[in-house]
Design an enzyme around this catalytic site. Structure first.
Site, mmCIF file in Angstrom:
data_model
loop_
_atom_site.group_PDB
_atom_site.id
_atom_site.type_symbol
_atom_site.label_atom_id
_atom_site.label_comp_id
_atom_site.label_asym_id
_atom_site.label_seq_id
_atom_site.Cartn_x
_atom_site.Cartn_y
_atom_site.Cartn_z
ATOM 1 N N MET A 166 0.863 -1.196 0.000
ATOM 2 C CA MET A 166 0.000 0.000 0.000
ATOM 3 C C MET A 166 0.889 1.232 0.000
ATOM 4 S SD MET A 166 -3.038 -0.878 2.646
ATOM 5 C CE MET A 166 -4.067 0.540 2.335
ATOM 6 N N GLU A 403 -7.058 0.440 7.054
ATOM 7 C CA GLU A 403 -6.963 -0.244 5.763
ATOM 8 C C GLU A 403 -7.839 -1.495 5.819
ATOM 9 O OE1 GLU A 403 -2.728 -1.186 5.677
ATOM 10 O OE2 GLU A 403 -3.151 -3.236 5.111
ATOM 11 N N HIS A 488 4.828 -1.016 11.419
ATOM 12 C CA HIS A 488 5.301 0.304 10.966
ATOM 13 C C HIS A 488 6.180 0.999 12.001
ATOM 14 C CE1 HIS A 488 1.345 0.619 8.382
ATOM 15 N NE2 HIS A 488 2.179 -0.281 7.908
ATOM 16 N N GLY A 516 13.427 5.114 8.073
ATOM 17 C CA GLY A 516 12.262 5.424 8.896
ATOM 18 C C GLY A 516 12.598 5.910 10.302
ATOM 19 N N ASN A 526 0.053 4.508 5.816
ATOM 20 C CA ASN A 526 1.165 3.560 5.682
ATOM 21 C C ASN A 526 2.436 4.335 5.304
ATOM 22 O OD1 ASN A 526 -1.534 2.714 4.677
ATOM 23 N ND2 ASN A 526 -0.675 0.704 5.040
ATOM 24 N N PHE A 528 5.748 3.785 3.785
ATOM 25 C CA PHE A 528 6.959 3.697 2.953
ATOM 26 C C PHE A 528 7.079 4.776 1.887
ATOM 27 C CE2 PHE A 528 4.828 0.088 0.437
ATOM 28 C CZ PHE A 528 4.795 0.721 -0.800
HETATM 29 P P1 FAE Z 1 13.560 -1.355 5.987
HETATM 30 O O1 FAE Z 1 12.757 -1.466 4.756
HETATM 31 O O2 FAE Z 1 13.124 -2.092 7.201
HETATM 32 O O3 FAE Z 1 15.049 -1.817 5.600
HETATM 33 C C1 FAE Z 1 16.059 -1.970 6.554
HETATM 34 C C2 FAE Z 1 17.020 -3.059 6.081
HETATM 35 O O4 FAE Z 1 18.199 -3.018 6.874
HETATM 36 C C3 FAE Z 1 16.461 -4.475 6.218
HETATM 37 O O5 FAE Z 1 16.609 -5.150 4.987
HETATM 38 C C4 FAE Z 1 17.318 -5.100 7.308
HETATM 39 O O6 FAE Z 1 17.507 -6.494 7.145
HETATM 40 C C5 FAE Z 1 18.613 -4.338 7.178
HETATM 41 N N1 FAE Z 1 19.409 -4.280 8.413
HETATM 42 C C6 FAE Z 1 18.975 -4.037 9.657
HETATM 43 N N2 FAE Z 1 20.015 -4.015 10.554
HETATM 44 C C7 FAE Z 1 21.148 -4.244 9.779
HETATM 45 C C8 FAE Z 1 22.534 -4.332 10.109
HETATM 46 N N3 FAE Z 1 22.966 -4.163 11.357
HETATM 47 N N4 FAE Z 1 23.405 -4.585 9.110
HETATM 48 C C9 FAE Z 1 22.957 -4.757 7.836
HETATM 49 N N5 FAE Z 1 21.651 -4.689 7.477
HETATM 50 C C10 FAE Z 1 20.763 -4.412 8.443
HETATM 51 O O7 FAE Z 1 13.751 0.150 6.434
HETATM 52 N N6 FAE Z 1 4.353 0.119 4.647
HETATM 53 C C11 FAE Z 1 3.570 0.725 3.721
HETATM 54 O O8 FAE Z 1 3.764 1.904 3.422
HETATM 55 N N7 FAE Z 1 2.560 0.025 3.086
HETATM 56 C C12 FAE Z 1 2.277 -1.276 3.393
HETATM 57 O O9 FAE Z 1 1.373 -1.883 2.793
HETATM 58 C C13 FAE Z 1 3.056 -1.913 4.402
HETATM 59 N N8 FAE Z 1 2.796 -3.187 4.784
HETATM 60 C C14 FAE Z 1 3.631 -3.810 5.677
HETATM 61 C C15 FAE Z 1 3.419 -5.158 5.989
HETATM 62 C C16 FAE Z 1 4.309 -5.829 6.808
HETATM 63 C C17 FAE Z 1 4.062 -7.263 7.170
HETATM 64 C C18 FAE Z 1 5.462 -5.152 7.328
HETATM 65 C C19 FAE Z 1 6.452 -5.868 8.207
HETATM 66 C C20 FAE Z 1 5.673 -3.815 7.025
HETATM 67 C C21 FAE Z 1 4.773 -3.130 6.212
HETATM 68 N N9 FAE Z 1 4.964 -1.797 5.873
HETATM 69 C C22 FAE Z 1 4.139 -1.175 4.978
HETATM 70 C C23 FAE Z 1 6.070 -1.017 6.475
HETATM 71 C C24 FAE Z 1 7.252 -0.769 5.520
HETATM 72 O O10 FAE Z 1 7.652 -1.973 4.903
HETATM 73 C C25 FAE Z 1 8.399 -0.139 6.324
HETATM 74 O O11 FAE Z 1 7.923 1.088 6.859
HETATM 75 C C26 FAE Z 1 9.630 0.125 5.464
HETATM 76 O O12 FAE Z 1 10.126 -1.056 4.903
HETATM 77 C C27 FAE Z 1 10.726 0.805 6.275
HETATM 78 O O13 FAE Z 1 11.712 1.239 5.381
HETATM 79 P P2 FAE Z 1 13.179 1.549 5.870
HETATM 80 O O14 FAE Z 1 13.980 2.013 4.710
HETATM 81 O O15 FAE Z 1 13.120 2.442 7.064
#
Ligand code: FAE
Length: 547
Positions: A166, A403, A488, A516, A526, A528
């Site tokens: 989303m 949602e 989130h 984030g 949401n 992202f």
């Molecule tokens: P993120 O995408 O979490 O990326 C961080 C990365 O850093 C990950 O791949 C980790 O494995 C990696 N990492 C962490 N620590 C280390 C380390 N020490 N060394 C190396 N790598 C590391 O961060 N958001 C929406 O807007 N719409 C949706 O529909 C939605 N649905 C969701 C459904 C689920 C089940 C989940 C779990 C989340 C959902 N979200 C949704 C939230 C969204 O995916 C989340 O806000 C973003 O992915 C965060 O983005 P960042 O770049 O902050």
């Protein structure tokens, strides 16, 4: 095509009690099954994962939204970048021919280093759904803190691998409360459009929505919202809608229509792998090391930073520790990952000049889940697309944006399911527990009460209008609210507090936060798209002034 599944699956006249008994034993049997053997292919790693002793101009920690924006723009500006990602590459099919596991059949690939699954919907009809698995560097981390379980994606693509796709831009009038020090005009004219275009955000064809069996659950959700007087909005997403139409027509392998969510999507979802990472690879300036976890960042004697990176195998064991020097380091490990690293680095003296704002301002985006039990004449459909397309907006009146979410079980459940994003005033703090050698978060479960109250402004009214009740079998036995979790996580290194107004960490020049963690706890929708847009804004400034 509407509202026919009751007849189609031959259940007309089938009593709810009999249905409950039947499906309960089915799901119960799955829960009792033992772990399946770990037969997944060894994950492919970068052609040349980073070598110990390397020096790189820019190191990005993590490959989620913030990290991908940073890497792409730095590379396009002529800087060589290395990305370290603790999760796997997710580019190699397992022994079943698929890269990702199905939602209804979690296996070793589904969870990050657990021996038992921890599914967000833990129960169905009172039966626990979790099952044993082998410990593996799987895709979804259910990270447990004292008062909350935080779900996060692990792998190249971060949260984009597991999320619902989303892709929502907040209403502009709410933006001042989301990021008070950021110029809204710039965001809405330049950076939100840039983010939406980079992510491939589009909205479902409304005519198809009206006729698609797989969106019956959303139409029922809309009907109930509107009958209770709430606005229902279509929300954009990152799915290839033409592919979904072909899934429905049976001409391509199913993905959203096979209920794939949480543990990866094998076909139609435009995760970061298909958008930003594709473009990152095309620059030829970026290398990525999966299964590489950054543990330490400290000033290097001759300038820049010394970064220690553990190389992991698929059981999570460290097989090598590498020392790399980077001129600039971008923290993009997600709100939790970045916050944990920073509070540890400050407390242990590796980065002593970080300020006291580090670790503060963490929020759960007000997430709370619930289900409603519909009447037998209101089935939500046994075929449910895993990509949500609509929401109920009661932000101004009651502090909730809900949602209308799928329950892709493959059976008729007569349940409407919702993830609400609410105005919740509580903010938690990460601190370093020196004795245990880990970061802790002081969130309390009771802090979800304002979120439940906000969600009730929508669902109490809908239930009254429809003469329906809440489901109490999805999060335990006799438990209505999914108030123990968030999807989130936001904050922990808040913009203009732990960092300057563009993400430069205060105290240590050349270190940046770009994920984030910058956002102080809530985005009203949401998150992202906002994380991506803010990263686009910040990296543009950093490239112009710091490189
Ligand atoms: P993120 O995408 O979490 O990326 C961080 C990365 O850093 C990950 O791949 C980790 O494995 C990696 N990492 C962490 N620590 C280390 C380390 N020490 N060394 C190396 N790598 C590391 O961060 N958001 C929406 O807007 N719409 C949706 O529909 C939605 N649905 C969701 C459904 C689920 C089940 C989940 C779990 C989340 C959902 N979200 C949704 C939230 C969204 O995916 C989340 O806000 C973003 O992915 C965060 O983005 P960042 O770049 O902050």
């Amino acid at each position: 095509m509407n509202d026919t599944s009751l007849k189609d699956d031959g259940r007309a006249g089938f009593s709810r009690r009999r249905f409950i008994t039947g499906t309960g034993s089915l799901l119960g049997a799955a829960a009792l099954a033992g772990p399946i053997p770990s037969a997944w292919a060894t994950p492919r790693t970068a052609a040349a994962p980073i070598a110990s002793g390397s020096r790189v101009p820019a190191l990005v920690i993590g490959t989620g939204y913030g990290g991908c924006v940073a890497a792409l723009r730095l590379a396009q500006a002529g800087t060589d970048v290395h990305m370290a990602e603790m999760g796997m590459a997710w580019d190699t099919p397992g022994s079943d021919g698929k890269i990702f596991a199905n939602t209804t059949r979690p296996d070793d690939r589904s969870f990050w280093l657990r021996t038992r699954t921890k599914q967000p919907l833990s129960n169905f009809l009172g039966f626990p759904l979790d099952r044993n698995v082998n410990r593996y560097t799987g895709i979804l981390d259910a990270e447990e803190f004292g008062g909350i379980t935080v779900y996060q994606g692990r792998g190249v693509g971060g949260g984009s691998l597991v999320n619902g796709g989303m892709a929502v831009t907040p209403r502009r009038e709410n933006f001042g409360a989301i990021l008070p020090t950021v110029d809204a005009e710039e965001m809405y004219s330049t950076y939100y459009p840039r983010a939406n275009s980079g992510l491939g955000v589009t909205t479902i064809d409304p005519a198809w929505f009206e006729e698609a069996d797989c969106y019956q659950y959303a139409r029922v959700g809309r009907k109930h919202a509107q009958r209770a007087g709430f606005p229902f909005l279509f929300v954009p997403a990152v799915y290839d809608w033409d592919y979904m139409k072909r899934e429905a027509a049976g001409t391509v392998p199913r993905s959203a229509l096979d209920g794939e969510i949480l543990y990866g999507n094998n076909h139609g979802k435009k995760s970061l792998q298909k958008t930003y990472i594709d473009r990152i690879r095309a620059t030829g300036r970026v290398t990525i090391s999966p299964l590489h976890k950054v543990t330490t960042v400290t000033p290097a004697p001759g300038g820049g930073y010394t970064v220690l990176i553990d190389q992991l195998d698929t059981t999570g064991r460290t097989t090598a520790t590498k020392t790399v020097t980077a001129d600039k380091v971008f923290f993009a490990a997600g709100s939790v990952g970045t916050s944990k690293l920073l509070v540890g680095l400050k407390a242990t003296g590796a980065l002593p000049l970080l300020n006291d704002e580090v670790g503060r301002g963490w929020g759960d985006n007000g997430n709370v889940m619930c289900g409603r039990a519909n009447h037998l004449w209101d089935p939500t459909g046994k075929l449910q697309a895993s990509i949500p397309t609509g929401g109920i907006d009661n932000w101004d009146a009651g502090g909730a944006f809900a949602e209308v979410a799928p329950l892709p079980t493959g059976i008729e459940t007569w349940a409407s399911f919702y993830l609400s994003i609410t105005k919740n005033p509580h903010r938690a703090r990460f601190t370093w527990n020196a004795a245990a050698g880990r970061a802790e978060l002081d969130w309390q479960t009771a802090w979800k009460q304002p979120s439940i109250d906000a969600a009730k402004t929508i669902f109490d009214r809908i239930n009254r209008k429809e003469g329906t009740i809440y489901r109490s079998d999805l999060f335990g036995v006799h438990k209505i609210w999914g108030d123990h979790l968030t999807y989130h996580p936001l904050g922990g290194a808040v913009l203009d507090k732990a960092t300057d107004n563009y993400g430069r960490l205060r105290g240590h020049p050349g270190l940046y936060v770009i994920d984030g963690a910058l956002i102080p706890g809530n985005t009203s929708v949401n998150p992202f798209v906002t994380i991506t847009a803010l990263a686009e804004r910040n990296i543009e400034r950093i490239i112009a002034t710091d490189l």
